[in-house]
Design an enzyme around this catalytic site. Structure first.
Site: not given
Ligand code: M6R
Length: 610
Positions: A75, A605, A28, A101, A505, A482, A486
């Site tokens: 964080w 996260k 977190r 938090n 383009h 995606e 990653k």
């Molecule tokens: O918990 P969520 O699905 O709402 O999170 C959304 C994004 O923050 C999350 O998918 C982020 O892009 C990941 N780190 C991607 O791997």
């Protein structure tokens, strides 16, 4: 986002337990961490900048005395990562310690008032106002829970807090918008941002709701609701839910990183998710069906899942959906879309503030809200009229992998049920599509088994490359985007995910000999046109990597490198399978570059800031 924990341990000192709990919450945030314990009327605190293990090596958290304490892993939002800004924060007399938090939006104003009244604040954080406000409130009441309740109406924003006082054997915790879960064990009581924090101690959990405060003692939990006047009204304790996650599920299970473990868990996560009860799916689908417009809100990987859903809903259900990136939501949908619109929010954590704000914006305008999330009791579930839970289990790696697969599977099921309701699919077609979907867990299992070592070797070829394109057409655009996300987020490599047809383009100007272009190329209706895009890139000297069917001889012949995949029983769900090699490629690219894929820099996260 931060991770917080509070614990009262009835069998000896609590410090080592808190440290290990913080390790399980480190996903977190990991800018700083700290622990405070209370013993013999004195607060004992150790905290510093950096990761828990490094701080522990320097300071040895485990020597903190006492059986009651709180911990925090941060964080950074307000104030840089530093020892002064690390939690726990204390009052002027070092009698009270608080972990938090969330974000206190009006902290500047509160801080100014406190300082004018003689309080000494020592950090740049928003959190530090809280212990000082409680310090003042304790002049009006001798009860800590009442003092906390009295100050909460002054806090604007979101919070989950846990408070201890040097002389008391009790913890007080409260929440507003940020998650907080109570754990009731045989050897202690706990509260934390997430269940893995106390999973080795207990599986019995109670989710704290907004406006609720809990007083924890060695005897158990006393639950209350607080109001805007600062009063507490007693609530009877809800029956605990016994969570089914094992400790093992929340730990690495023998893999070097959570991310790799979670990639490997995808077949099981998919299987569990595809078991969603039919009545739940039907009820959810009916809501979608009964609204004229379906607007999706999501961020990051979840947004890519909704993008794939656009194609699934269009092909299987003949319904066009509007995909909106959550952070753009309130500005994009400025005018009221009206009651004939339904918002479909997708969020693994259920805590992404961009998604929550966008949803709240449209809920206020009378829209129905439905949500897909992986997190029971998360904020989004309280906003939604109906929720479907993905069954991915805890995802600890910051990079979303198995939760993407389960979001796709849920959206795929919905597209099929909706197709039957709209009449786009006949009963027989629905049956065939659902049978096809049910084959994906085994297909993915075989992809991981057969391709992982090849991808590991392939990743070595690209160690020195600093730019990538990921291209696809149709539903594979979502997969390509995606794949790019990653590799960017964990290997720190610049990558662009693009619709292949759009690349000519503009983006193609970047291509020069050797430039790696990864084509996501299932043999669907886009495949013929994609070949043209491959030729365009090839003509500029790009290195062509194709992720395609092992039967696709034409594309295999055109490519410099191929990751062959099995034939799929339905191409309308191809991202579930085609994303797997891209996840593995990103993972091994990160390892080869010496980065920790579980904790990429600058990320958390769940992103709980706007
Ligand atoms: O918990 P969520 O699905 O709402 O999170 C959304 C994004 O923050 C999350 O998918 C982020 O892009 C990941 N780190 C991607 O791997």
């Amino acid at each position: 986002m931060c991770g917080i924990i509070g614990a009262i341990h009835t069998k000896g000192n609590v410090a080592s337990l808190l440290r290990q709990s913080l390790k399980r919450l480190e996903y977190r945030g990991y800018d700083s961490s700290g622990i405070a314990t209370a013993a013999n009327g004195i607060l004992h605190i150790k905290k510093d900048k950096g990761k828990i293990d490094d701080i522990h090596q320097r300071l040895n958290f485990d020597t903190l005395p006492g059986n009651i304490g709180i911990g925090h892993t941060r964080w950074a939002t307000h104030g840089s990562p530093s020892k002064a800004n690390a939690h726990p924060h204390t009052d002027c007399l070092n009698r009270l310690a608080v972990v938090h938090n969330g974000i206190i939006e009006n902290y500047q104003e509160l801080r100014k008032n406190l300082m004018e009244n003689g309080h000494q604040l020592r950090s740049e954080t928003d959190t530090e106002v809280i212990p000082h406000l409680i310090e003042d409130a304790l002049h009006q009441t001798s009860r800590l829970d009442q003092a906390v309740a009295q100050i909460l109406p002054q806090l604007e924003g979101s919070y989950a807090i846990v408070v201890i006082e040097a002389h008391r054997n009790e913890l007080v915790a409260a929440r507003q918008e940020s998650p907080l879960i109570i754990g009731l064990g045989n050897q202690g009581v706990y509260c934390a941002s997430d269940v893995p924090a106390f999973l080795p101690m207990t599986r019995k959990t109670i989710v704290l709701e907004d406006d609720e405060l809990v007083l924890l003692t060695a005897q158990g939990a006393l639950l209350s609701r607080f109001n805007q006047s600062g009063d507490l009204s007693h609530l009877s304790l809800r029956l605990p839910t016994v969570v089914q996650w094992t400790i093992d599920m929340a730990q690495k299970g023998g893999y070097p990183h959570f991310m790799l473990k979670e990639i490997h868990e995808q077949p099981k996560a998919l299987q569990d998710t595809l078991r969603i009860r039919k009545p739940d799916l039907m009820g959810f689908t009916e809501i979608l069906h009964n609204h004229r417009h379906i607007i999706t809100f999501a961020a990051g990987t979840a947004f890519h899942a909704t993008l794939a859903a656009k194609y699934m809903f269009s092909h299987n259900a003949n319904r066009l959906i509007h995909n909106i990136i959550a952070s753009e939501g309130p500005d994009t949908v400025a005018a009221s879309p009206g009651e004939d619109s339904v918002v479909l929010a997708v969020s693994q954590s259920g805590e992404t503030i961009d998604t929550i704000h966008a949803v709240k914006h449209l809920k206020k305008q009378g829209c129905t809200v439905v949500a897909i999330t992986n997190t029971v009791g998360s904020s989004i579930t309280r906003l939604a009229d109906q929720v479907l839970y993905t069954q991915a289990g805890p995802e600890i790696g910051v990079a979303a992998t198995k939760t993407f697969a389960t979001q796709l599977a849920t959206l795929a099921s919905l597209s099929v049920y909706l197709g039957t309701m709209t009449g786009a699919l006949k009963k027989k077609e629905q049956k065939e599509l659902l049978e096809a979907l049910n084959q994906f867990p085994n297909i993915i299992q075989s992809v991981i088994r057969n391709q992982e070592s090849m991808i590991k070797v392939a990743a070595q070829e690209y160690v020195t490359k600093s730019d990538f394109f990921f291209l696809g057409r149709g539903i594979s655009t979502a997969t390509a985007m995606e794949g790019a996300l990653k590799i960017k987020e964990i290997a720190y490599v610049h990558a662009e995910g693009y619709p292949a047809g759009e690349s000519k383009h503009g983006a193609i100007a970047l291509v020069e000999p050797g430039f790696p272009v990864i084509f996501v190329a299932p043999n669907d209706s886009t495949r013929r046109h994609l070949e043209g895009n491959v030729m365009e890139m090839k003509a500029r000297g790009a290195r062509i990597v194709a992720i395609c069917s092992a039967q696709d001889k034409a594309l295999i012949n055109l490519s410099d490198q191929v990751i062959p995949l099995p034939q799929l029983p339905s191409l309308s769900f191809s991202p579930i399978c085609y994303v797997v090699p891209l996840q593995l490629l990103a993972y091994y690219a990160a390892i080869l570059r010496g980065h920790n894929p579980d904790q990429p820099r600058n990320l958390a996260k769940a992103v709980t800031v706007l």
